[in-house]
Design a protein around this motif. Structure first.
Motif, mmCIF file in Angstrom:
data_model
loop_
_atom_site.group_PDB
_atom_site.id
_atom_site.type_symbol
_atom_site.label_atom_id
_atom_site.label_comp_id
_atom_site.label_asym_id
_atom_site.label_seq_id
_atom_site.Cartn_x
_atom_site.Cartn_y
_atom_site.Cartn_z
ATOM 1 N N ARG A 270 -13.863 -5.001 -2.369
ATOM 2 C CA ARG A 270 -13.514 -4.065 -0.920
ATOM 3 C C ARG A 270 -11.928 -4.273 -1.036
ATOM 4 O O ARG A 270 -11.523 -5.243 -0.671
ATOM 5 N N PRO A 271 -11.349 -2.914 -1.124
ATOM 6 C CA PRO A 271 -9.805 -3.045 -0.965
ATOM 7 C C PRO A 271 -9.601 -3.152 0.573
ATOM 8 O O PRO A 271 -10.255 -2.541 1.642
ATOM 9 N N TRP B 259 -13.247 2.199 6.636
ATOM 10 C CA TRP B 259 -13.222 3.734 6.124
ATOM 11 C C TRP B 259 -14.511 4.666 6.327
ATOM 12 O O TRP B 259 -14.395 5.801 6.649
ATOM 13 N N PRO C 117 -11.901 1.646 1.349
ATOM 14 C CA PRO C 117 -10.768 0.549 2.034
ATOM 15 C C PRO C 117 -11.127 0.303 3.470
ATOM 16 O O PRO C 117 -11.738 1.026 4.194
ATOM 17 N N ALA D 292 0.836 -1.296 -0.070
ATOM 18 C CA ALA D 292 0.170 0.076 0.087
ATOM 19 C C ALA D 292 0.779 1.365 -0.031
ATOM 20 O O ALA D 292 0.567 2.232 -0.710
ATOM 21 N N MET E 231 -6.720 4.781 -3.261
ATOM 22 C CA MET E 231 -7.801 3.890 -2.611
ATOM 23 C C MET E 231 -9.082 4.877 -2.340
ATOM 24 O O MET E 231 -10.265 4.933 -2.544
ATOM 25 N N LEU F 20 -4.007 6.650 4.386
ATOM 26 C CA LEU F 20 -5.142 6.462 3.563
ATOM 27 C C LEU F 20 -5.793 7.838 3.122
ATOM 28 O O LEU F 20 -6.278 7.661 1.614
ATOM 29 N N ASN G 235 -9.137 -1.444 -7.462
ATOM 30 C CA ASN G 235 -10.483 -1.421 -7.997
ATOM 31 C C ASN G 235 -10.612 -2.608 -9.093
ATOM 32 O O ASN G 235 -9.635 -2.822 -9.687
#
Ligand SMILES: NC(=O)C1=CN([C@@H]2O[C@H](COP(=O)(O)OP(=O)(O)OC[C@H]3O[C@@H](n4cnc5c(N)ncnc54)[C@H](O)[C@@H]3O)[C@@H](O)[C@H]2O)C=CC1
Ligand SMILES: Nc1nc(O)c(N)c(N[C@@H]2O[C@H](COP(=O)(O)O)[C@@H](O)[C@H]2O)n1
Length: 284
Positions: free
Chosen positions: A117-118, A168, A146, A96, A134, A129, A104
């Protein structure tokens, strides 16, 4: 024009034995199932597929923490066909942070409903994030929000290797700039937590540490789909060779029920992992 192309019938038929229950052909709409769908090995866990792209010398990146394109356009399309089939796509925090991936599904015709779903395993919250692709895609309705898998704040014991999921949409995880060491979480706990949140299938895409660990846990993995690109990365690259088991009688994993297919210049090897006690003996 989209860089992601529709798969041919032959390509889909090659993959379908390795897909989760309910796998479908995106062309024929949500109802059209591909045949030969599998069941998860363990009904308490999601159906798990491990997938990655490696060079011929078993590397997944040119150097640590460096995003590296290894696979060609045909297997990129395969990856998006695969992402269409799973409830979630999971990567480790290293990937990440290094890749800032979209995670996606960009397969032609995929809608927001079709998006996986990430999920990022990030015990110490080092992935930013709020600044990520994302997050941006979720705001633009091009991907789902995510989830971050982290360590619970209040642990009864330092030996506790359980986890919690930060959704999230409920709250944005705070970044921890002082994270030094990552507390390891049991993979079974991670998979159980996902199942508990309604995830019935997950595709794990890497990175190197995640792949190394999971190649030693074949009991948790239903299928493996590996892209082998016709290139060598050489010394200094990031290897995914798992640690050897202490006993010379064991291999980390073996691949049963295998199939091979060429996608463009790449070869894809797919199979079902199992623990093997048939070692590769050194030649005498
Ligand atoms: N060629 C390919 O298919 C792919 C290549 N990559 C490459 O891999 C590299 C990243 O690999 P790594 O640095 O090894 O990072 P990684 O993505 O494997 O993440 C490792 C980190 O994830 C967390 N983690 C993983 N398992 C955990 C567990 N059981 N408990 C607690 N935390 C856990 C920890 O923070 C750990 O440091 C990048 O260069 C990336 O480009 C990544 C994905 C696919
Ligand atoms: N299939 C494949 N081939 C490669 O050569 C790769 N480097 C990867 N990496 C994985 O794909 C993620 C990027 O996804 P987006 O295109 O940003 O959605 C990356 O983070 C790895 O998980 N995969």
């Amino acid at each position: 024009m989209s860089e992601v192309k529709r798969l041919t019938g032959d390509e889909m038929r090659f993959l379908e034995r390795f897909l989760p229950p309910g796998a479908r052909s995106p062309e024929s709409g949500r109802g059209a199932l591909l045949s030969g769908a599998n069941m998860a090995k363990d009904e308490k866990l999601p159906f798990v597929t491990l997938t990655y792209a490696q060079s011929l010398d078993g590397m997944v990146a040119f150097a640590p923490g460096q995003r590296t394109t290894i696979s060609g356009p045909a297997t990129k399309s395969m990856t998006h066909f695969l992402r269409y089939q799973y409830d979630a796509i999971l990567v480790g925090a290293g990937t990440a942070v290094a890749d800032d991936p979209a995670l996606n599904c960009r397969y032609p015709g995929a809608t927001l409903d079709d998006q996986p779903r990430p999920v990022v395993v990030d015990p110490n919250l080092r992935f930013r994030l709020a600044d990520s692709k994302m997050h941006q895609l979720a705001k633009e309705h091009k991907g789902k929000g995510p989830w971050i898998i982290t360590r619970p704040k209040t642990l009864d014991s330092p030996m506790d290797r359980s986890c919690e999921i930060i959704d999230w949409t409920d709250r944005m995880p705070e970044v921890n700039d002082n994270a030094v060491s990552d507390g390891s979480i049991f993979w079974r706990s991670i998979l159980q937590a996902l199942k508990h949140k309604g995830i019935n299938s997950v595709m794990i895409e890497g990175g190197a540490s995640v792949i190394k660990d999971l190649l030693r846990l074949p009991e948790l993995i239903d299928t493996i789909i590996i892209t082998m690109a016709p290139t060598f990365i050489g010394q200094g690259g990031v290897s995914i060779a798992p640690r050897r088991p202490p006993s010379a009688e064991e291999n980390p994993s073996s691949l049963g029920d295998r199939s091979y297919h060429q996608f463009g210049k790449d070869i894809v090897v797919a199979g079902k992992p199992y623990s093997s006690r048939a070692p590769l003996h050194p030649s005498r």
